[in-house]
Motif scaffolding. Structure first.
Motif, PDB file in Angstrom:
ATOM      1  N   LYS A  72       0.824  -1.203   0.000  1.00  0.00           N
ATOM      2  CA  LYS A  72       0.000   0.000   0.000  1.00  0.00           C
ATOM      3  C   LYS A  72       0.860   1.256   0.000  1.00  0.00           C
ATOM      4  CE  LYS A  72      -4.001   2.069   2.274  1.00  0.00           C
ATOM      5  NZ  LYS A  72      -4.983   1.948   3.388  1.00  0.00           N
ATOM      6  N   LEU A  76       0.417   0.585  -4.585  1.00  0.00           N
ATOM      7  CA  LEU A  76      -0.359  -0.418  -5.306  1.00  0.00           C
ATOM      8  C   LEU A  76      -1.849  -0.227  -5.061  1.00  0.00           C
ATOM      9  CD1 LEU A  76       2.451  -1.806  -5.576  1.00  0.00           C
ATOM     10  CD2 LEU A  76       1.250  -3.985  -5.327  1.00  0.00           C
ATOM     11  N   LYS A  77      -2.630  -0.480  -6.084  1.00  0.00           N
ATOM     12  CA  LYS A  77      -4.082  -0.405  -5.943  1.00  0.00           C
ATOM     13  C   LYS A  77      -4.581  -1.562  -5.085  1.00  0.00           C
ATOM     14  CE  LYS A  77      -4.801   1.711 -10.486  1.00  0.00           C
ATOM     15  NZ  LYS A  77      -5.420   1.561 -11.831  1.00  0.00           N
ATOM     16  N   ALA A  78      -5.790  -1.391  -4.562  1.00  0.00           N
ATOM     17  CA  ALA A  78      -6.372  -2.422  -3.707  1.00  0.00           C
ATOM     18  C   ALA A  78      -6.456  -3.760  -4.439  1.00  0.00           C
ATOM     19  CB  ALA A  78      -7.753  -1.987  -3.229  1.00  0.00           C
ATOM     20  N   SER A  79      -6.786  -3.723  -5.738  1.00  0.00           N
ATOM     21  CA  SER A  79      -6.896  -4.963  -6.502  1.00  0.00           C
ATOM     22  C   SER A  79      -5.545  -5.657  -6.637  1.00  0.00           C
ATOM     23  CB  SER A  79      -7.476  -4.681  -7.892  1.00  0.00           C
ATOM     24  OG  SER A  79      -6.685  -3.739  -8.591  1.00  0.00           O
ATOM     25  N   SER A  80      -4.467  -4.867  -6.778  1.00  0.00           N
ATOM     26  CA  SER A  80      -3.123  -5.454  -6.898  1.00  0.00           C
ATOM     27  C   SER A  80      -2.664  -6.043  -5.572  1.00  0.00           C
ATOM     28  CB  SER A  80      -2.128  -4.393  -7.373  1.00  0.00           C
ATOM     29  OG  SER A  80      -2.486  -3.896  -8.650  1.00  0.00           O
ATOM     30  N   LYS A 114     -11.600  -2.238  -2.055  1.00  0.00           N
ATOM     31  CA  LYS A 114     -11.532  -1.433  -3.263  1.00  0.00           C
ATOM     32  C   LYS A 114     -12.430  -0.220  -3.107  1.00  0.00           C
ATOM     33  CE  LYS A 114     -10.841  -5.456  -6.234  1.00  0.00           C
ATOM     34  NZ  LYS A 114     -11.373  -6.254  -7.359  1.00  0.00           N
ATOM     35  N   GLN A 115     -11.922   0.925  -3.522  1.00  0.00           N
ATOM     36  CA  GLN A 115     -12.743   2.123  -3.474  1.00  0.00           C
ATOM     37  C   GLN A 115     -13.851   2.001  -4.506  1.00  0.00           C
ATOM     38  OE1 GLN A 115     -10.627   5.752  -4.041  1.00  0.00           O
ATOM     39  NE2 GLN A 115     -12.348   7.034  -3.436  1.00  0.00           N
TER      40      GLN A 115
END
Length: 316
Positions: A72, A76-80, A114-115
């Motif tokens: 984080k 990195l994005k939440a999905s990654s 995820k947002q």
């Protein structure tokens, strides 16, 4: 050639190689899938070894959370992050199978949520341009009636298509409100008020509907073939009207529903009423529209609140 042995300490690398062989030879996964696992697990192994761990058996839930936290911090994005944790979880499950671990410390660690993307909507002026559909063509009258009803009642696409003519109850007075019984998610029924332009154009459509509908067809909205109009046909017609009317953004049924919710919340501020009209079971689902409305409310505050006005400089 296995490049991991050049960079990952041997105690970490050997179980990883066994896992990759297992993915290919026993699970039958592709080389591409193996490479994805390899990329994620190499990153994790290097992070753990750099932090002082000597083997996979040293890892616990706290270390797994550190893996997620570091990802984080790196942006990195939440999905990654979810993908990275999923790779680790699968690998640690394998270590249990081959007897190198007793339990999976990654099981109780979840990735950041995820947002939820904010729904897109048209502004009031764009909606006005879209709905200025004129003419006596039956399909144009049908399409405007559908769009007026979706925007006027906040209907879902599936709800609109599923309406039967007998579910429509329009009063005869010009200023009176009608209603439609709609079957929403979970087979739950709700009443949707129909008034103003939605009522006017629905009346026009009902007047000419018999000339298009096949005998015995119960659907309120029908295609040129006389049968219940399809989801795809509605989407296609609305997108075409957006282009024809010169609206800059793509038009979809969902966008009309979101516009209904946003504009109603802006004008009323009544979240509970919007929830009921949208057919949301939980008000938390409706609350996403408060995020859309915030910028509008902030602008109103800046213009109207006495303590928000800019202080004039003594040099002015």
């Amino acid at each position: 050639m296995n490049f991991e042995h050049d960079v990952v300490p041997e105690n970490f690398a050997q179980p990883l190689q066994r896992f990759y062989d297992y993915l290919i030879n026993e699970k039958g996964l592709s080389e591409r899938t193996k490479a994805n696992y390899q990329q994620q697990l190499t990153t994790i192994a290097l992070q753990l070894s750099e932090s002082g761990l000597t083997c996979w058996q040293d890892i616990d839930a706290a270390w797994v959370r550190q893996v997620a936290s570091k990802a984080k911090r790196e942006g990195l994005k939440a999905s990654s992050i979810a993908t990275r944790l999923s790779s680790l979880r699968s690998f640690l499950d394998y270590l249990i199978v081959i007897g190198l671990l007793q339990a999976n410390p990654a099981k109780g660690v979840s990735a950041p949520k995820k947002q939820r993307p904010l729904p897109k909507n048209l502004d009031v002026d764009e909606m006005g341009i879209l709905l200025e559909v004129q003419g006596d063509d039956p399909l144009a009258i049908r399409d405007r009636a559908m769009m007026e009803l979706m925007y006027g009642g906040g209907l879902r696409l599936a709800e609109l298509v599923a309406i039967d003519a007998k579910q429509v109850h329009l009063s005869h007075g010009k200023m009176d409100q009608g209603e439609i019984r709609v079957i929403g998610k979970g087979n739950k029924e709700r009443k949707v008020p129909v008034s103003g332009y939605a009522k006017e154009w629905l009346e026009r459509w009902l007047h000419i509907r018999p000339s298009l509908a096949a005998e015995g067809e119960p659907a309120l909205f029908v295609s040129q073939r006389g049968n219940r109009i399809s989801h795809r046909n509605v989407q296609k017609r609305m997108a075409e009207w957006g282009i024809k009317q010169g609206v800059s953004s793509h038009i979809s049924p969902h966008k009309l529903r979101h516009s209904f919710a946003t504009h109603l919340l802006e004008s009323s501020g009544n979240l509970r009423a919007v929830q009921e009209l949208l057919g949301h079971e939980n008000i938390s689902t409706t609350q996403i529209y408060t995020s859309l409305d915030f910028q509008h409310l902030a602008q109103v505050y800046d213009k109207a609140h006495p303590r928000a006005k800019k202080i004039k400089s003594s040099d002015d």
